[in-house]
Motif scaffolding. Structure first.
Motif, PDB file in Angstrom:
ATOM      1  N   ASP A   7      84.081-127.163 -16.354  1.00  0.00           N
ATOM      2  CA  ASP A   7      83.674-128.556 -16.477  1.00  0.00           C
ATOM      3  C   ASP A   7      82.201-128.648 -16.855  1.00  0.00           C
ATOM      4  O   ASP A   7      81.381-127.883 -16.372  1.00  0.00           O
ATOM      5  CB  ASP A   7      83.878-129.278 -15.144  1.00  0.00           C
ATOM      6  CG  ASP A   7      85.344-129.348 -14.765  1.00  0.00           C
ATOM      7  OD1 ASP A   7      86.130-129.890 -15.563  1.00  0.00           O
ATOM      8  OD2 ASP A   7      85.706-128.858 -13.679  1.00  0.00           O
ATOM      9  N   ALA A   8      81.887-129.614 -17.706  1.00  0.00           N
ATOM     10  CA  ALA A   8      80.482-129.890 -17.999  1.00  0.00           C
ATOM     11  C   ALA A   8      79.877-130.569 -16.769  1.00  0.00           C
ATOM     12  O   ALA A   8      80.538-131.386 -16.130  1.00  0.00           O
ATOM     13  CB  ALA A   8      80.373-130.799 -19.213  1.00  0.00           C
ATOM     14  N   GLU A  10      77.937-132.968 -16.311  1.00  0.00           N
ATOM     15  CA  GLU A  10      77.899-134.441 -16.291  1.00  0.00           C
ATOM     16  C   GLU A  10      79.280-135.053 -16.010  1.00  0.00           C
ATOM     17  O   GLU A  10      79.385-136.235 -15.698  1.00  0.00           O
ATOM     18  CB  GLU A  10      77.316-135.005 -17.601  1.00  0.00           C
ATOM     19  CG  GLU A  10      78.130-134.718 -18.854  1.00  0.00           C
ATOM     20  CD  GLU A  10      77.711-133.403 -19.548  1.00  0.00           C
ATOM     21  OE1 GLU A  10      77.108-132.535 -18.863  1.00  0.00           O
ATOM     22  OE2 GLU A  10      78.005-133.249 -20.748  1.00  0.00           O
ATOM     23  N   ASP A  11      80.326-134.238 -16.085  1.00  0.00           N
ATOM     24  CA  ASP A  11      81.666-134.749 -15.772  1.00  0.00           C
ATOM     25  C   ASP A  11      82.008-134.648 -14.280  1.00  0.00           C
ATOM     26  O   ASP A  11      83.047-135.142 -13.846  1.00  0.00           O
ATOM     27  CB  ASP A  11      82.731-133.967 -16.554  1.00  0.00           C
ATOM     28  CG  ASP A  11      82.608-134.205 -18.052  1.00  0.00           C
ATOM     29  OD1 ASP A  11      82.070-135.266 -18.434  1.00  0.00           O
ATOM     30  OD2 ASP A  11      83.021-133.323 -18.820  1.00  0.00           O
ATOM     31  N   LEU A  12      81.138-133.991 -13.520  1.00  0.00           N
ATOM     32  CA  LEU A  12      81.462-133.759 -12.113  1.00  0.00           C
ATOM     33  C   LEU A  12      81.098-134.964 -11.250  1.00  0.00           C
ATOM     34  O   LEU A  12      80.026-135.533 -11.390  1.00  0.00           O
ATOM     35  CB  LEU A  12      80.719-132.516 -11.602  1.00  0.00           C
ATOM     36  CG  LEU A  12      81.130-131.208 -12.268  1.00  0.00           C
ATOM     37  CD1 LEU A  12      80.232-130.067 -11.808  1.00  0.00           C
ATOM     38  CD2 LEU A  12      82.593-130.890 -11.983  1.00  0.00           C
ATOM     39  N   LYS A  13      82.028-135.342 -10.399  1.00  0.00           N
ATOM     40  CA  LYS A  13      81.775-136.442  -9.456  1.00  0.00           C
ATOM     41  C   LYS A  13      81.983-135.921  -8.041  1.00  0.00           C
ATOM     42  O   LYS A  13      82.775-134.999  -7.831  1.00  0.00           O
ATOM     43  CB  LYS A  13      82.770-137.569  -9.707  1.00  0.00           C
ATOM     44  CG  LYS A  13      82.780-138.026 -11.163  1.00  0.00           C
ATOM     45  CD  LYS A  13      82.784-139.540 -11.288  1.00  0.00           C
ATOM     46  CE  LYS A  13      82.447-139.985 -12.690  1.00  0.00           C
ATOM     47  NZ  LYS A  13      83.577-139.896 -13.628  1.00  0.00           N
ATOM     48  N   LYS A 184      81.855-131.202  -5.642  1.00  0.00           N
ATOM     49  CA  LYS A 184      82.050-132.007  -6.848  1.00  0.00           C
ATOM     50  C   LYS A 184      83.270-131.542  -7.611  1.00  0.00           C
ATOM     51  O   LYS A 184      83.677-130.389  -7.509  1.00  0.00           O
ATOM     52  CB  LYS A 184      80.826-131.889  -7.750  1.00  0.00           C
ATOM     53  CG  LYS A 184      79.602-132.546  -7.139  1.00  0.00           C
ATOM     54  CD  LYS A 184      78.564-132.855  -8.185  1.00  0.00           C
ATOM     55  CE  LYS A 184      77.548-133.823  -7.635  1.00  0.00           C
ATOM     56  NZ  LYS A 184      76.263-133.210  -7.341  1.00  0.00           N
ATOM     57  N   ASN A 186      85.791-132.682 -11.375  1.00  0.00           N
ATOM     58  CA  ASN A 186      85.962-133.554 -12.544  1.00  0.00           C
ATOM     59  C   ASN A 186      87.311-134.265 -12.470  1.00  0.00           C
ATOM     60  O   ASN A 186      88.349-133.632 -12.578  1.00  0.00           O
ATOM     61  CB  ASN A 186      85.884-132.694 -13.811  1.00  0.00           C
ATOM     62  CG  ASN A 186      86.190-133.497 -15.074  1.00  0.00           C
ATOM     63  OD1 ASN A 186      86.344-134.715 -15.020  1.00  0.00           O
ATOM     64  ND2 ASN A 186      86.283-132.810 -16.196  1.00  0.00           N
ATOM     65  N   ASP A 188      88.458-136.440 -14.624  1.00  0.00           N
ATOM     66  CA  ASP A 188      88.945-136.907 -15.935  1.00  0.00           C
ATOM     67  C   ASP A 188      89.548-135.798 -16.764  1.00  0.00           C
ATOM     68  O   ASP A 188      89.080-135.500 -17.874  1.00  0.00           O
ATOM     69  CB  ASP A 188      87.794-137.573 -16.702  1.00  0.00           C
ATOM     70  CG  ASP A 188      87.223-138.744 -15.928  1.00  0.00           C
ATOM     71  OD1 ASP A 188      88.026-139.552 -15.417  1.00  0.00           O
ATOM     72  OD2 ASP A 188      85.992-138.840 -15.815  1.00  0.00           O
ATOM     73  N   LYS A 189      90.560-135.159 -16.229  1.00  0.00           N
ATOM     74  CA  LYS A 189      91.277-134.141 -17.010  1.00  0.00           C
ATOM     75  C   LYS A 189      92.654-133.968 -16.379  1.00  0.00           C
ATOM     76  O   LYS A 189      92.952-134.584 -15.348  1.00  0.00           O
ATOM     77  CB  LYS A 189      90.508-132.823 -17.025  1.00  0.00           C
ATOM     78  CG  LYS A 189      90.295-132.233 -15.633  1.00  0.00           C
ATOM     79  CD  LYS A 189      89.581-130.885 -15.703  1.00  0.00           C
ATOM     80  CE  LYS A 189      89.483-130.262 -14.325  1.00  0.00           C
ATOM     81  NZ  LYS A 189      88.817-128.973 -14.322  1.00  0.00           N
ATOM     82  N   GLY A 215      90.829-132.869 -11.713  1.00  0.00           N
ATOM     83  CA  GLY A 215      91.582-133.779 -12.565  1.00  0.00           C
ATOM     84  C   GLY A 215      92.295-134.864 -11.779  1.00  0.00           C
ATOM     85  O   GLY A 215      92.070-135.043 -10.583  1.00  0.00           O
TER      86      GLY A 215
END
Ligand code: GDP
Length: 297
Positions: A7-8, A10-13, A184, A186, A188-189, A215
């Motif tokens: 994961d990049a 900036e995609d991690l929440k 964290k 991501n 969005d996957k 995801g």
């Protein structure tokens, strides 16, 4: 095995911590899990937790979430680890304050340490007149495990899983520990994660509880889990509510797999139903060959 793309940053929440409760038999693991489940502590959640699906999530007053694996004991923890599943972020180790550091307490401590998972001690049964939490902390200190009251770094809290005393504060300490971990993921996957439990239900077919770790899982997704596969037909949370999607650190019960995968099996969502089926079939073939070979030896 299936590659999960990196994961990049900036995609991690941030995501909720996933907690396992361990400790010696009768020290109060089940009681603690039940208390937290029933206390429903906890602002704004519709309905109590009604289903035993092997894991559940709670929301604290401040809105922070904690996900509990609802199978007490270190058997589940080690079974999952044996299958390569890294699920637990934090281990709550329950110790009865009217007892002592027992063999399974020590085992739980070594399992957590071997997995590199931080420990929060729950010194339980402090409602009992014979409880002596300081004696427990002394014994821990002698094992080189210094809790915070004793000038160390390990979180611990005195609780009663029966009356609920101290449980809220214990959970706050779990959250403190979680903050340090900066967990964290991501969302969005395509989803991946780990199977918590699975069984065959007479009316509904195979029901699998899975913990989404990366995801977001959605109805209609094609899932591969161990030697099983299938299309997600329905999803239910621990409150029995139907849900359409489940993001990181969410435990969810799904319908639609063609069998019951094992606790600790990883699952992945694939783009293509046929591919999921092919990999699952190939894996069960390999497993059969493997077991024939072991029987011959
Ligand atoms: P487990 O084997 O670790 O899951 O332990 P249980 O949760 O089944 O608890 C064992 C026994 O201790 C049960 O009879 C519980 O009711 C009792 N128990 C657990 N926690 C407490 C507590 O905080 N106070 C008191 N008085 N009894 C407790």
């Amino acid at each position: 095995s299936i590659e999960v793309e990196a994961d990049a940053p900036e995609d991690l929440k941030s995501r909720a911590p996933i907690v396992t409760v361990m400790g010696h038999v009768d020290h109060g693991k089940t009681s603690l899990l039940d208390y937290v489940r029933q206390a429903n502590v906890i602002a704004g959640e519709s309905g109590g937790i009604t289903q035993h699906i092997g894991a559940y999530g709670v929301t604290l007053e401040g809105g922070q979430r904690i996900t509990f694996l609802d199978t007490p004991g270190h058997e589940a923890f080690t079974a999952m680890r044996a299958r390569g599943a890294q699920v637990t972020d934090i281990a709550v180790i329950v110790i009865a304050a009217d007892d002592a550091i027992m063999p399974q307490t020590k085992e739980a401590i070594s399992h957590a340490q071997a997995a590199g998972v931080p420990i929060v001690f729950a010194i339980n049964k402090v409602d009992r007149p014979t409880a002596n939490p300081e004696k427990i902390k002394d014994s821990l200190a002698q094992m080189n495990l210094l809790v915070e009251d004793w000038g160390g770094k390990i979180q611990s809290h005195d609780i009663s899983a029966k009356t609920g005393q101290g449980v809220k504060e214990l959970l706050e300490k779990v959250l403190l520990e979680a903050e340090l971990l900066e967990l964290k993921s991501n969302p969005d996957k395509r989803a991946n994660g780990t199977v918590v439990e699975a069984f065959l239900d007479k009316g509904r077919g195979y029901v699998s509880t899975i913990l989404v770790q990366g995801g977001t899982l959605k109805i209609g997704d094609y899932v591969l889990a161990g030697t099983n596969s299938g299309k997600v037909k329905a999803m239910q949370d621990e409150r029995g509510n139907s849900v359409k999607e489940a993001g990181p650190a969410t435990p969810i019960s799904i319908l639609g797999l063609d069998g019951a995968p094992q606790a600790g099996d990883k699952f992945h969502v694939l783009e293509d139903e046929r591919e999921a089926k092919q990999i699952a079939t190939k894996r069960s073939q390999l497993q059969r060959e493997q077991s024939v070979r072991t029987q011959r030896h």
